[in-house]
Design an enzyme around this catalytic site. Structure first.
Site, PDB file in Angstrom:
ATOM      1  CD  GLU A  42      -3.016  -0.615  -0.112  1.00 51.46           C
ATOM      2  OE1 GLU A  42      -3.061   0.547  -0.539  1.00 51.46           O
ATOM      3  OE2 GLU A  42      -3.648  -1.542  -0.652  1.00 51.46           O
ATOM      4  CB  CYS A  53     -23.718   4.052 -12.770  1.00 50.58           C
ATOM      5  SG  CYS A  53     -22.652   5.471 -13.003  1.00 50.58           S
TER       6      CYS A  53
HETATM    7 FE1  SF4 Z   1     -20.735   4.396 -13.912  1.00 53.05          FE
HETATM    8 FE2  SF4 Z   1     -18.093   4.266 -14.031  1.00 53.05          FE
HETATM    9 FE3  SF4 Z   1     -19.558   2.094 -14.409  1.00 53.05          FE
HETATM   10 FE4  SF4 Z   1     -19.561   4.034 -16.240  1.00 53.05          FE
HETATM   11  S1  SF4 Z   1     -17.832   2.752 -15.659  1.00 53.05           S
HETATM   12  S2  SF4 Z   1     -21.313   2.912 -15.469  1.00 53.05           S
HETATM   13  S3  SF4 Z   1     -19.386   5.813 -14.926  1.00 53.05           S
HETATM   14  S4  SF4 Z   1     -19.411   3.277 -12.524  1.00 53.05           S
END
Ligand code: SF4
Length: 947
Positions: free
Chosen positions: A513, A685
């Site tokens: 890390e 999303c």
């Molecule tokens: Fe959302 Fe990122 Fe997945 Fe695209 S790649 S659907 S912006 S979480």
């Protein structure tokens, strides 16, 4: 070992063992002392060398002697330490198996329970058991099969020092981790431990139960009573742990029992109060009654549970919580109970108008108004008749009320300020409710500061939160499935899974890390492998020199990271007995250079601690998932992201989950060019849906449901929401509208004069076989600040009014000072400029070179040395130094070319000198050769001795 030495060593070891066998307690005591002094921290290989490959014979003697004498306490502490040397010597289980076969675990458990064992002996025995447990699942099972859980729990309950108790707590945690067969046994042992009288033991039992409960599918009903009794504790840490566990248990089938128990404890009966009055000692000591302490804590727990969900609120209401809270508010014997009850009641009133109406009717407008005006301070001004009204209130939330409650649940909620203003203006709150148009809440009192367990931020739009449990469960499983199928195999991930020694595992993840901070995975892999090969454990790293660490780190950048790792390892060995911290909090507080993210990442990946971890990748993914468009570096967004991460993290696989989010951010949801079509969590999303909504649907997917989410622009510039975007939507950016960062500050511009000073090398068998090659003058940077402790060419910051002649003069003075001699400026040749960009500085090196003819030029300062070319390449130097060297090489190359291209006449002198240097070694005085570079290792050992 040579063939001649072998019999001699075997003879020495046999004579040692004979002396042990024949020796009395004095002889053995002396031998133990010698063994401890000479062998502490040795590896198994070193022990085997010392004992001519029969070290086990001595371990067996130690184990047997301990078994026979522990009840008399003969050198018991030293015996345990000596056995500890064997058990910690290696990550392999060679010595462990032998120790176990000789009944070592049973003896250690006997020592814990023996009345004559001293605290430090018990502690040492616990540490040995911890080493056994950390060796893996089968060893944990052996401890449990030997009734170890009971023995350790009893030791924890009866011990009278914090250190012993904490060691026992850590041991129980270690045994419960990765030990499914005995999980239930440990769980019940911890429940039993809650009933002991030691507050420290209670706290540790609760802490371990919290960690264990998350891994269990059910909760045992026997946990409820002792847990509720913990709320009587006068020790705040115990109370806090108990409330935390109560919040965990809301998801299990003991929930009705628990809620009922909490509501009941809000109103102790007269008999209960009378009974506790008889515990006069407690009253004398504290001036209060435990039942009242419990009453206050129950009110606090109820508030936190009610804030968690409407479902929990409804269940509490059906149990008559409002009447009990009013009763508690009237308890003038205990102010804290009054305050906590007021805050809980305030939550119910501000959330559900129907409750407000009933409370007002039940206690009268005057008292209600007083409550609305001074929720936090009413208890200070309450008179007897007001207290009586509260104690005898008859506010019942009946089924009818609950039905109403269901109907009114969707009505706009009141803000406290609106309620207060309604009370002030003599308006009925119900009337005010109908006027309430905005759904915003603006709470400024103490209650508003408490944690909102599942929301991103209490005053923010709901789109920034996850709505448990179904959404969260689904997202976890989608992401983990994707991770299992797509994750990159990385050396630290392999170690985190295969390394059974908890100490080594924690160390290995910590190193990774730290290396990964600010550095790409591809760059880190090589460095990591070399590092772990050279320093496989924290003890190995602690024994290294800073010079070696800097040398290993050279080229990785951000050099303070290596220094901090080294400092941390030394601290672990010198102050923590070689044991890496076992909690996120411990990692954060005890290791230098470990911040909130690193502690959480190491804690979840290596130790299985259930905590989210927010790094740059996670910031991006979460901001896009929840449409968080405010400045991602602001305090409000940072806190919201941590809360979201903590909500989402999978309790069964916290480390994998955190790595999965990071992996998604690195490979799919990248800063530029996110591949939403391949994203496993696309359905969650908001950023994606917003973009789709604005484009009016995806071509080829006519059946896509229209989004019910508000348009992103609805949130823009929303004053109330600290997470919504403050800038207008940029069509061209798409999902990359999230996250937003403040504009970067331009880097500071600096110019540094630097001089590459060379002298003819003398060879002498070092420096990588470069007999006759040039040597370079390097100086060490200060031990703090940028590139601390690294080596560089003599340098100094360029002055404001610089000119070619001033630069040369300044450099000349600097180099002359280092060599304790006078150089002339005419020796300095301008070579060119090299630009190197640090995170916050744009550095331009103005490079000069000087070639000395004298092979014996000295460097009287310890901070300056001559290095051969190959030694320089391997030394702890920054990338900037290597760039400067490349510049000088290219200038030399051009000169060579121009010489062979017709300017032979001008170059002849130089070439001739070079040839001379190559063919004839300069003579050196004895003192000269003492300062010369012989080999890299000799050079560094020399530096080590000097420092
Ligand atoms: Fe959302 Fe990122 Fe997945 Fe695209 S790649 S659907 S912006 S979480």
């Amino acid at each position: 070992m040579s063939a001649q030495k072998e019999p001699a060593n075997i003879g020495r070891v046999l004579s040692f063992l004979r002396e042990w066998d024949r020796g009395d307690r004095t002889v053995r005591g002396r031998m133990l002392n010698t063994f401890l002094t000479q062998n502490s921290g040795r590896t198994s290989h070193e022990l085997e060398l010392e004992f001519a490959q029969v070290a086990s014979l001595f371990l067996a003697r130690l184990t047997t002697w301990m078994k026979l004498t522990y009840m008399f306490g003969t050198f018991l502490g030293k015996q345990l330490k000596a056995i500890g040397i064997f058990l910690s010597a290696s990550s392999h289980d060679q010595y462990l198996v032998e120790f176990l076969e000789d009944g070592g675990v049973l003896t250690l458990l006997d020592i814990l329970g023996h009345p004559r064992s001293k605290e430090e002996e018990k502690r040492e025995a616990l540490r040995l058991l911890l080493t056994v447990s950390n060796a893996g699942r089968k060893y944990k099972e052996i401890i449990c099969e030997s009734h170890g859980v009971t023995g350790i729990a009893e030791c924890l309950a009866k011990s009278n020092t914090d250190e012993t108790q904490e060691t026992a707590g850590v041991l129980l945690e270690s045994i419960s981790h990765g030990n499914p067969k005995y999980q239930n046994q440990i769980y019940k042992g911890l429940i039993a431990l809650m009933t002991c009288t030691s507050p420290k033991a209670q706290q540790l039992a609760l802490h371990n139960l919290h960690a264990l409960q998350c891994k269990m599918k059910t909760a045992h009903c026997s946990i409820v009573e002792p847990l509720l009794n913990m709320l009587r504790s006068l020790h705040l840490e115990v109370q806090d742990e108990a409330i935390r566990l109560i919040l965990d248990l809301k998801c299990y089938d003991v929930r009705p029992l628990l809620l009922n128990g909490l509501v009941t404890r809000l109103g102790p009966t007269k008999e209960e109060v009378q009974h506790h009055m008889e515990e006069s000692e407690m009253i004398k000591m504290t001036g209060t009654l435990p039942v009242f302490v419990q009453q206050a804590a129950a009110a606090k727990a109820i508030r936190l549970l009610a804030k968690d969900s409407d479902e929990l609120s409804r269940e509490l209401l059906s149990l008559g919580v409002i009447q009990r809270l009013l009763y508690t508010m009237g308890n003038r014997e205990h102010a804290d109970a009054q305050i906590q009850a007021s805050l809980a009641l305030e939550h119910f009133i501000s959330s559900y108008p129907v409750i407000e109406e009933h409370v007002q009717r039940g206690i009268g407008s005057t008292l209600f108004e007083a409550f609305m005006h001074q929720t936090d301070t009413l208890y200070m001004n309450m008179n007897e008749s007001q207290a009586e009204i509260l104690l005898t209130n008859k506010v019942h939330i009946t089924e009818v009320v609950l039905a109403l409650f269901s109907e009114k649940l969707n009505k706009p909620r009141l803000t406290m300020s609106r309620l207060r203003s309604a009370a002030r203006n003599g308006l009925r709150a119900g009337e005010e409710a109908s006027k309430a148009a905005e759904p915003k809440r603006n709470r400024s009192n103490k209650a508003a500061k408490e944690e909102e367990p599942l929301n991103a931020s209490s005053p923010s739009c709901s789109r920034h939160s996850f709505h448990p449990p179904a959404d969260v469960e689904l997202l976890r499983s989608q992401l983990l499935r994707w991770y299992d199928n797509n994750k990159r195999e990385l050396p630290w991930r392999t170690l985190a899974v295969t390394e059974s020694d908890l100490n080594i595992r924690t160390y290995a993840v910590w190193v990774s890390e730290i290396m990964l901070q600010q550095t790409q995975v591809a760059t880190v892999i090589d460095y990591y492998n070399k590092w772990m090969k050279r320093w496989p454990t924290v003890r190995h790293l602690s024994a290294a020199t800073l010079e070696e660490v800097n040398q290993m780190w050279a080229g990785l950048g951000y050099y303070s990271r290596g220094r901090r790792l080294h400092e941390g390892a030394q601290k672990v060995v010198s102050q923590l007995k070689g044991q890496m911290p076992r909690t996120v909090d411990g990692l954060l507080k005890q290791l230098p250079g470990v911040g909130r993210y690193t502690a959480a990442a190491v804690g979840s990946i290596a130790l299985g601690q259930v905590t989210g971890a927010v790094d740059g990748n996670v910031v991006r993914v979460l901001c896009r998932l929840r449409a968080i468009g405010a400045d991602s570096t602001s305090a409000a967004v940072t806190e919201a992201l941590w809360r979201l991460a903590n909500t989402l993290v999978d309790p069964e696989r916290p480390g994998d989950f955190n790595q999965a989010v990071m992996e998604l951010g690195a490979r799919v949801c990248s800063p530029r060019g996110p591949v939403c079509s391949q994203c496993p969590v696309q359905s969650h999303c908001h950023a994606f849906r917003t973009v789709q909504g604005k484009r009016g649907g995806t071509p080829g997917k006519p059946d896509r449901k229209p989004s019910t989410l508000p348009d992103i622009e609805d949130c823009v510039s929303s004053e109330a929401c600290p997470l919504c975007p403050s800038e207008p939507w940029d069509e061209a950016l798409g999902v990359q509208n999230f996250p937003r960062k403040p504009p970067k500050k331009p880097p500071r511009v600096e110019r540094t004069l630097t001089c590459v000073v060379t002298r003819p090398g003398g060879g002498g068998g070092g420096g990588g076989g470069e007999e006759g090659g040039d040597e370079y003058l390097l100086t060490r940077r200060p031990s703090t600040g940028l590139l601390a402790g690294l080596w560089e060419f003599p340098s100094l910051l360029q002055g404001e009014k610089s000119s070619s002649s001033k630069d040369k003069a300044a450099l000349c003075a600097r180099v002359s000072g280092l060599l304790a001699g006078d150089l002339t400026e005419s020796l300095f040749r301008y070579a060119g400029e090299v630009v190197h960009v640090f995170s916050h500085i744009r550095q331009t090196y103005v490079v000069h070179s000087v070639r000395l003819r004298d092979a014996g030029a000295q460097t009287p300062s310890k901070k300056a040395q001559w290095l051969t070319r190959s030694a320089l390449q391997e030394a702890a130097v920054s990338t900037g130094v290597k760039k400067i060297l490349e510049l000088c090489d290219s200038v030399d190359g051009q000169k060579e070319q121009s010489c062979s291209g017709g300017k032979r006449q001008n170059c002849t002198g130089t070439k001739k000198k070079k040839n001379q240097r190559a063919s004839k070694k300069p003579k050196l005085s004895a003192s000269d050769s003492g300062r010369r570079q012989v080999s890299l290792s000799a050079f560094f050992s020399h530096v080590k001795q000097e420092s």
